[in-house]
Write a protein that holds these residues in place. Structure first.
Motif, PDB file in Angstrom:
ATOM      1  N   PHE B  88      34.776  37.216  28.398  1.00  0.00           N
ATOM      2  CA  PHE B  88      36.134  36.739  28.114  1.00  0.00           C
ATOM      3  C   PHE B  88      37.163  37.715  28.702  1.00  0.00           C
ATOM      4  CE2 PHE B  88      39.992  36.443  25.584  1.00  0.00           C
ATOM      5  CZ  PHE B  88      40.230  35.085  25.589  1.00  0.00           C
ATOM      6  N   GLY B  89      36.890  39.016  28.550  1.00  0.00           N
ATOM      7  CA  GLY B  89      37.816  40.019  29.086  1.00  0.00           C
ATOM      8  C   GLY B  89      37.977  39.876  30.587  1.00  0.00           C
ATOM      9  N   ILE B  90      36.846  39.724  31.273  1.00  0.00           N
ATOM     10  CA  ILE B  90      36.895  39.599  32.745  1.00  0.00           C
ATOM     11  C   ILE B  90      37.595  38.301  33.144  1.00  0.00           C
ATOM     12  CG2 ILE B  90      35.454  39.232  34.795  1.00  0.00           C
ATOM     13  CD1 ILE B  90      33.476  41.209  33.569  1.00  0.00           C
ATOM     14  N   THR B  91      37.264  37.218  32.415  1.00  0.00           N
ATOM     15  CA  THR B  91      37.869  35.929  32.788  1.00  0.00           C
ATOM     16  C   THR B  91      39.370  35.929  32.503  1.00  0.00           C
ATOM     17  OG1 THR B  91      35.755  34.904  32.251  1.00  0.00           O
ATOM     18  CG2 THR B  91      37.584  33.417  32.598  1.00  0.00           C
ATOM     19  N   LEU B  92      39.780  36.584  31.402  1.00  0.00           N
ATOM     20  CA  LEU B  92      41.215  36.673  31.102  1.00  0.00           C
ATOM     21  C   LEU B  92      41.937  37.440  32.217  1.00  0.00           C
ATOM     22  CD1 LEU B  92      43.578  36.203  29.142  1.00  0.00           C
ATOM     23  CD2 LEU B  92      42.910  38.298  27.958  1.00  0.00           C
ATOM     24  N   ALA B  93      41.321  38.546  32.664  1.00  0.00           N
ATOM     25  CA  ALA B  93      41.926  39.311  33.767  1.00  0.00           C
ATOM     26  C   ALA B  93      41.969  38.455  35.034  1.00  0.00           C
ATOM     27  CB  ALA B  93      41.133  40.586  34.018  1.00  0.00           C
ATOM     28  N   THR B  94      40.943  37.600  35.195  1.00  0.00           N
ATOM     29  CA  THR B  94      40.929  36.722  36.375  1.00  0.00           C
ATOM     30  C   THR B  94      42.052  35.686  36.280  1.00  0.00           C
ATOM     31  OG1 THR B  94      38.526  36.958  36.334  1.00  0.00           O
ATOM     32  CG2 THR B  94      39.403  35.378  37.891  1.00  0.00           C
ATOM     33  N   VAL B  95      42.320  35.181  35.060  1.00  0.00           N
ATOM     34  CA  VAL B  95      43.443  34.231  34.891  1.00  0.00           C
ATOM     35  C   VAL B  95      44.737  34.897  35.377  1.00  0.00           C
ATOM     36  CG1 VAL B  95      44.824  32.872  33.261  1.00  0.00           C
ATOM     37  CG2 VAL B  95      42.379  33.119  32.870  1.00  0.00           C
ATOM     38  N   ALA B  96      44.926  36.164  34.952  1.00  0.00           N
ATOM     39  CA  ALA B  96      46.139  36.886  35.364  1.00  0.00           C
ATOM     40  C   ALA B  96      46.193  37.009  36.888  1.00  0.00           C
ATOM     41  CB  ALA B  96      46.174  38.263  34.711  1.00  0.00           C
ATOM     42  N   ALA B  97      45.043  37.375  37.481  1.00  0.00           N
ATOM     43  CA  ALA B  97      45.007  37.544  38.943  1.00  0.00           C
ATOM     44  C   ALA B  97      45.298  36.225  39.655  1.00  0.00           C
ATOM     45  CB  ALA B  97      43.649  38.083  39.375  1.00  0.00           C
ATOM     46  N   MET B 190      32.286  42.256  47.591  1.00  0.00           N
ATOM     47  CA  MET B 190      32.063  40.991  48.322  1.00  0.00           C
ATOM     48  C   MET B 190      31.103  40.097  47.527  1.00  0.00           C
ATOM     49  SD  MET B 190      33.215  40.023  51.345  1.00  0.00           S
ATOM     50  CE  MET B 190      32.915  38.914  52.708  1.00  0.00           C
ATOM     51  N   PHE B 191      30.086  40.717  46.942  1.00  0.00           N
ATOM     52  CA  PHE B 191      29.130  39.960  46.124  1.00  0.00           C
ATOM     53  C   PHE B 191      29.832  39.440  44.864  1.00  0.00           C
ATOM     54  CE2 PHE B 191      26.031  39.979  42.617  1.00  0.00           C
ATOM     55  CZ  PHE B 191      25.135  39.033  43.094  1.00  0.00           C
ATOM     56  N   GLY B 192      30.555  40.337  44.191  1.00  0.00           N
ATOM     57  CA  GLY B 192      31.224  39.977  42.929  1.00  0.00           C
ATOM     58  C   GLY B 192      32.264  38.883  43.114  1.00  0.00           C
ATOM     59  N   ALA B 193      32.924  38.871  44.286  1.00  0.00           N
ATOM     60  CA  ALA B 193      33.949  37.844  44.536  1.00  0.00           C
ATOM     61  C   ALA B 193      33.354  36.445  44.515  1.00  0.00           C
ATOM     62  CB  ALA B 193      34.618  38.099  45.881  1.00  0.00           C
ATOM     63  N   GLY B 194      32.076  36.333  44.862  1.00  0.00           N
ATOM     64  CA  GLY B 194      31.439  35.013  44.903  1.00  0.00           C
ATOM     65  C   GLY B 194      30.759  34.610  43.614  1.00  0.00           C
ATOM     66  N   VAL B 195      30.613  35.550  42.699  1.00  0.00           N
ATOM     67  CA  VAL B 195      29.860  35.219  41.474  1.00  0.00           C
ATOM     68  C   VAL B 195      30.645  35.558  40.208  1.00  0.00           C
ATOM     69  CG1 VAL B 195      27.542  35.359  42.455  1.00  0.00           C
ATOM     70  CG2 VAL B 195      28.622  37.425  41.609  1.00  0.00           C
ATOM     71  N   MET B 196      31.888  35.112  40.167  1.00  0.00           N
ATOM     72  CA  MET B 196      32.706  35.326  38.964  1.00  0.00           C
ATOM     73  C   MET B 196      32.060  34.581  37.787  1.00  0.00           C
ATOM     74  SD  MET B 196      35.675  36.880  39.829  1.00  0.00           S
ATOM     75  CE  MET B 196      37.023  36.966  40.959  1.00  0.00           C
ATOM     76  N   PRO B 197      32.007  35.192  36.592  1.00  0.00           N
ATOM     77  CA  PRO B 197      31.368  34.535  35.445  1.00  0.00           C
ATOM     78  C   PRO B 197      31.978  33.180  35.098  1.00  0.00           C
ATOM     79  CG  PRO B 197      31.932  36.802  34.906  1.00  0.00           C
ATOM     80  CD  PRO B 197      32.490  36.531  36.254  1.00  0.00           C
ATOM     81  N   TYR B 198      33.292  33.035  35.320  1.00  0.00           N
ATOM     82  CA  TYR B 198      33.939  31.783  34.918  1.00  0.00           C
ATOM     83  C   TYR B 198      33.347  30.583  35.655  1.00  0.00           C
ATOM     84  CZ  TYR B 198      36.765  31.130  39.164  1.00  0.00           C
ATOM     85  OH  TYR B 198      37.175  30.891  40.458  1.00  0.00           O
ATOM     86  N   GLU B 199      32.837  30.821  36.873  1.00  0.00           N
ATOM     87  CA  GLU B 199      32.310  29.704  37.664  1.00  0.00           C
ATOM     88  C   GLU B 199      31.150  29.028  36.932  1.00  0.00           C
ATOM     89  OE1 GLU B 199      31.455  31.715  41.315  1.00  0.00           O
ATOM     90  OE2 GLU B 199      33.531  31.699  41.975  1.00  0.00           O
ATOM     91  N   VAL B 200      30.313  29.845  36.290  1.00  0.00           N
ATOM     92  CA  VAL B 200      29.168  29.301  35.554  1.00  0.00           C
ATOM     93  C   VAL B 200      29.636  28.575  34.288  1.00  0.00           C
ATOM     94  CG1 VAL B 200      27.087  29.926  34.274  1.00  0.00           C
ATOM     95  CG2 VAL B 200      27.551  30.990  36.480  1.00  0.00           C
ATOM     96  N   PHE B 201      30.561  29.211  33.536  1.00  0.00           N
ATOM     97  CA  PHE B 201      31.051  28.568  32.300  1.00  0.00           C
ATOM     98  C   PHE B 201      31.728  27.245  32.622  1.00  0.00           C
ATOM     99  CE2 PHE B 201      31.798  33.188  30.996  1.00  0.00           C
ATOM    100  CZ  PHE B 201      30.477  33.330  30.641  1.00  0.00           C
ATOM    101  N   PHE B 202      32.519  27.256  33.709  1.00  0.00           N
ATOM    102  CA  PHE B 202      33.260  26.052  34.055  1.00  0.00           C
ATOM    103  C   PHE B 202      32.308  24.952  34.515  1.00  0.00           C
ATOM    104  CE2 PHE B 202      35.767  23.308  36.840  1.00  0.00           C
ATOM    105  CZ  PHE B 202      36.793  22.983  35.974  1.00  0.00           C
ATOM    106  N   PHE B 203      31.327  25.317  35.307  1.00  0.00           N
ATOM    107  CA  PHE B 203      30.371  24.317  35.811  1.00  0.00           C
ATOM    108  C   PHE B 203      29.598  23.710  34.644  1.00  0.00           C
ATOM    109  CE2 PHE B 203      26.854  22.742  38.467  1.00  0.00           C
ATOM    110  CZ  PHE B 203      27.567  22.241  39.535  1.00  0.00           C
ATOM    111  N   SER B 204      29.162  24.572  33.735  1.00  0.00           N
ATOM    112  CA  SER B 204      28.389  24.111  32.579  1.00  0.00           C
ATOM    113  C   SER B 204      29.238  23.237  31.652  1.00  0.00           C
ATOM    114  CB  SER B 204      27.859  25.343  31.837  1.00  0.00           C
ATOM    115  OG  SER B 204      27.640  25.076  30.507  1.00  0.00           O
TER     116      SER B 204
END
Lengths: 146, 371
Positions: B88-97, B190-204
């Protein structure tokens, strides 16, 4: 024990915000890194100017790009200048780079002013100054091991 | 025929929706600094996200339950809570970004400082989430994100030496001017940019929102196995464009406008307009996905009613969580912190967080097979 903890925190707080270089080697490395960062901002401006010359861009984009380049160079320069030089040779290094940084900021400022005004001719006029500033920073970087 | 259209639309949406602010910034920065020597990291991230997304979509379609619901049940509330806090912390920071990324894209089109756009962008995100149907929202921003394929056309126009590009891709040595820690830092980024955790939660969770069943697995797999690899072409095109235009001039990438420079050089004003639309679409789409992912993970962990299809009065806590997430992210951006810096911070942490998810989903997949 509490005093030790307080001292550690005080030291951490005192050093946290000040970039340091205790010996001439790291100071020179930071000088080179700063010169490279400012040169990078100038090269970005030169690319934008190329696009302007070819009529390949938008006024709003040019305005943002030239402002960002100036901000980036200014931030890199001020961070370096806030570092305490460790010895007399480093004082000289600081003076040399400071002159180059001032010249670069002047010409980046000119480009930003022309870019924000949408004054194409004035913007293209800054090209020679930008090229000169980039070359001088490159020479500085090469001379100090960059 | 209808199935074919659905599959094709899904693939196009997956291509357009693949890129977000992390890929825009990292792809360009890495290309300018390492040319194509870190293309392997993008390849690895695509394979990883394919594995995660296919698995999470399949688990959701078969069990009709999303990730966090299963995590809490299978691994217990304490372990799941630790994971919730991290992701959640990472995804919240991603929302801000992402909000910052949208504002930066609008700044490029208007030259009005991005900070002034942040509250309006936040309001727009909330309105879209509140009013627009899930499928429409997903398709519109996914399809608009296809605009970024202009970066691929630009690379073609820049006439790279393909043998040199292939040599860099298949012989990924560290440049002499770079240190090993720097090389590996950017490889992880470069690896992390392609595998953000939110992508999995959103897909699921999206699978549940779209009422996927086992019959929809073919659509899901087409999205994942075709859409994601083609989507990664955009990231690689941004990197190659930067390698061709920015690297020879030793330009360090620190702003979003620099990601548009190679395309502008190659194709001119119309391409600049298209690329700015692409920046807007992909960051806005990702802002919607990340915001919803925050709400999904909270609601699924705490067992609240959730979903865009549910009337807000019936899932008030879910919608309240979304509003709080948008407000928190907006407050972060209003501090004038650089969105590019937040992005760099988030993507390096993302890779670590997904390792944990992989263990959980692997467990769930095994259970599905046993059942």
């Amino acid at each position: 024990m509490r005093r030790v903890v307080a001292l550690v925190f005080a030291l951490a707080a005192a050093t946290a915000c000040v970039p340091t270089a205790r010996t001439p080697g790291p100071y020179a490395a930071k000088a080179v890194k700063t010169a490279d960062a400012v040169r990078s901002a100038i090269e970005s401006d030169l690319l934008v100017l190329d696009a302007v010359r070819k009529g390949h861009t938008l006024a709003t984009y040019v305005s943002v790009a030239t402002s960002d380049a100036e901000d980036h160079a200014s931030s890199a320069g001020s961070t370096f200048l806030s570092i305490q030089p460790p010895d007399d040779r480093s004082d000289q290094l600081r003076d040399d780079l400071s002159t180059l940084l001032n010249d670069a900021e002047d010409v980046l400022g000119d480009a930003r002013i022309a870019g924000r005004r949408g004054d194409r001719d004035a913007l293209l006029f800054t090209r020679a100054g930008l090229r000169r500033a980039a070359d001088e920073l490159d020479r500085f970087s090469q001379a100090h091991g960059g | 025929m209808k199935r074919l259209v659905t599959v094709a639309l899904g693939i196009l949406t997956a291509i357009g929706g693949f890129v977000d602010i992390g890929e825009l910034v990292t792809g360009t920065a890495v290309g300018a600094r390492f040319e194509m020597r870190l293309a392997w990291a993008t390849g690895l991230s695509v394979v990883t996200i394919i594995v995660f997304a296919e698995m999470s979509g399949r688990v959701a379609a078969v069990s009709q339950r999303p990730v966090f619901d299963l995590v809490r049940e299978r691994l217990g509330p304490r372990f799941a809570f630790a994971n919730l806090v991290a992701s959640f912390g990472i995804t919240l920071a991603t929302v801000a970004a992402e909000i910052g990324g949208v504002a930066l894209a609008i700044e490029l089109a208007t030259s009005v400082n991005y900070v002034l756009w942040v509250p309006l962008v936040a309001l727009l995100i909330w309105l879209v989430i509140w009013r627009v149907k899930f499928e429409l929202m997903e398709n519109v921003f996914g399809l608009l994100g296809l605009a970024l394929l202009v970066a691929t056309v630009a690379v073609w126009q820049l006439h790279p030496d393909w043998s040199d590009v292939a040599h860099q891709v298949f012989h990924p040595t560290k440049p002499a001017t770079e240190s090993a820690p720097s090389y590996w830092y950017y490889a992880i980024a470069m690896f992390g940019a392609g595998v953000m955790p939110y992508e999995v939660f959103f897909f699921s969770s999206g699978a549940i929102e779209d009422h996927w069943t086992e019959a929809d697995l073919i659509t899901a797999r087409a999205n994942v196995f075709i859409g994601f690899p083609i989507g990664s072409l955009v990231t690689l095109s941004l990197a190659l464009g930067a390698a061709l235009v920015l690297a020879p001039r030793q330009i360090e990438v620190s702003s979003l406008y620099q990601a548009a420079l190679p395309t502008t050089q190659a194709l001119g004003t119309w391409a600049l307009v298209v690329v700015i639309i692409g920046f807007f679409a992909c960051t806005f789409g990702a802002a919607l996905e990340t915001t919803l992912s925050c709400g999904y993970s909270l609601a699924q962990y705490f067992g609240w009613q959730w979903g865009k299809a549910v009337k807000p009065k019936h899932d008030a806590r879910f919608h309240l969580a979304l509003i709080v997430v948008i407000l928190l992210a907006t407050c972060v951006m209003l501090t004038t912190i650089d969105p590019v810096k937040i992005t760099e911070f988030v993507i390096v942490l993302s890779a670590a967080c997904l390792g944990d998810d992989h263990q959980r989903q692997g467990g769930d997949r095994d259970d599905q097979q046993h059942e």
